[in-house]
Design an enzyme around this catalytic site. Structure first.
Site: not given
Ligand code: EPU
Length: 343
Positions: A243, A339, A171
């Site tokens: 995010s 971000e 990012r």
């Molecule tokens: N989780 C929770 N509670 C929540 C949210 C997440 O427990 O409220 C846990 C989920 O269960 C999971 C982990 O955290 O085990 C990761 O969550 P998720 O798979 O939804 O992905 P993320 O790490 O929160 C990142 C990117 C997203 C991208 C997704 C999918 C960043 C900052 N964000 O989110 O990107 O869509 O992975 O690859 O790296 C963005 O950059 O705007 C964005 C949406």
């Protein structure tokens, strides 16, 4: 996002409400749509705006507008999608910076040139994609990036940036750091490998693919669209910028200490021995999901996404973000980094 209301000429006192996905109603002293490379080059010599503060806007999907802007908002509307070449290994495709990202991804698939399908439905424009090196579901744009064309705003000079010059990171890029505010990206070239292999390891995507007849690029595209629709708010209904924080990376030592206290912590080991944490999990664990300050709130299905429930201001979103950061720091001793960029 419709830019139909903004013409390729200078207008005064213009609302940016439809140009940012949080839907904040801030005003720019002036605004102008830039619909060609020539128009981008001409900015430097335009005496009406050359000395004004300038804000380059794509789809406005990764920015927090906190106040009226005393300068000129330059909305990038440069169109065009074409295949510009191929070699034994890959096709080269180019798009104008103002093209809608998701439509471009769908177009590459329609050309029979897969490789970007994991990045389906990400809001914003092609030109904004390299700035934060968009990524999702096991793929970063940087893995398909070849080069980009830009114009230096102060001089009108056309500049080409290759991969190294863009300094793409998680990012992150040159355009968020030393290059911030200095360039208008006008076009981006992608390299799409002819030997396609699916990226379907991400658990949510794998699950969504279970019913699919075959695991081709279109099936992954459809699965990603379904997963995003289920988890992430549609900014046309509920304003947001995806995010709001990066997933923080901590040392192995810090991680061991954290895991001793929080055995359920979600983590991803990195190649360098450090560990990436799921910021959404940390925020969720602090009890923030669904809570807010005024119209600014934490999304109730994904704690990493802050939303405008209606009537929120950028300042309220930043206030909420500050409260979340303090809680996460106090509870986990982890610093969250914002971000989106902030005006
Ligand atoms: N989780 C929770 N509670 C929540 C949210 C997440 O427990 O409220 C846990 C989920 O269960 C999971 C982990 O955290 O085990 C990761 O969550 P998720 O798979 O939804 O992905 P993320 O790490 O929160 C990142 C990117 C997203 C991208 C997704 C999918 C960043 C900052 N964000 O989110 O990107 O869509 O992975 O690859 O790296 C963005 O950059 O705007 C964005 C949406």
């Amino acid at each position: 996002m419709s830019h139909a209301s903004l013409a390729p000429e200078l207008v005064a006192d213009y609302s940016l409400r439809t140009h940012n996905t949080f839907g904040f109603d801030v005003r720019a002293r002036h605004a102008m749509k830039i619909d060609s490379v020539e128009a981008a080059v001409a900015i430097a010599a335009d005496r009406r705006i050359a000395n004004m503060a300038q804000l380059v806007l794509g789809g406005g999907s990764n920015i927090v507008l906190t106040r009226d802007f005393d300068g000129v908002a330059l909305v990038v509307g440069i169109a065009g999608k074409r295949v510009i070449g191929e070699d034994d290994d890959a096709w080269l495709v180019e798009a104008g910076a103002g093209e809608n990202w998701h439509d471009f991804v769908a177009w590459t698939l329609a050309q029979g040139m897969p490789g970007l399908e994991n990045l389906a439905l990400i809001p914003g424009t092609v030109g904004a994609a390299p700035i934060q090196n968009i990524g999702a579901y096991g793929l970063e744009m940087g893995e398909r990036f070849e080069r980009l064309g830009a114009v230096e705003l102060a001089t009108g000079e056309r500049v080409e940036f290759d991969r190294a010059a863009c300094a793409l990171g998680y990012r992150d890029s040159f355009f968020k750091r030393a290059g911030r505010g200095r360039f208008m990206i006008t076009s981006v070239v992608f390299r799409l490998p002819k030997a396609w292999t699916p990226r379907a390891e991400y658990a949510d995507v794998a699950r969504a693919l279970e019913g699919a007849a075959k695991c081709d690029a279109q099936a992954i595209f459809d699965a990603v669209v379904a997963v995003r629709r289920a988890k992430l708010p549609d900014w046309t209904v509920l304003g947001n910028a995806g995010s709001f924080f990066k997933n923080p990376v901590v040392s192995a030592q810090a991680f061991d200490a954290l895991r001793a206290r929080e055995p359920g912590v979600v983590s991803y080991p990195q190649a360098d021995g450090r560990v990436k944490l799921a910021a959404g999990w940390l925020i969720d664990r602090c009890g923030w999901k669904g809570r807010g300050i005024g119209g600014a709130a934490v999304h109730d299905r994904q704690a990493l996404v802050l939303v405008n429930r209606g009537g929120a201001t950028g300042a309220q979103v930043l206030e909420l973000a500050g409260a979340i950061r303090r809680d996460v720091l106090a509870r986990f001793d982890v610093e969250l980094e914002m971000e989106p960029v902030c005006l």
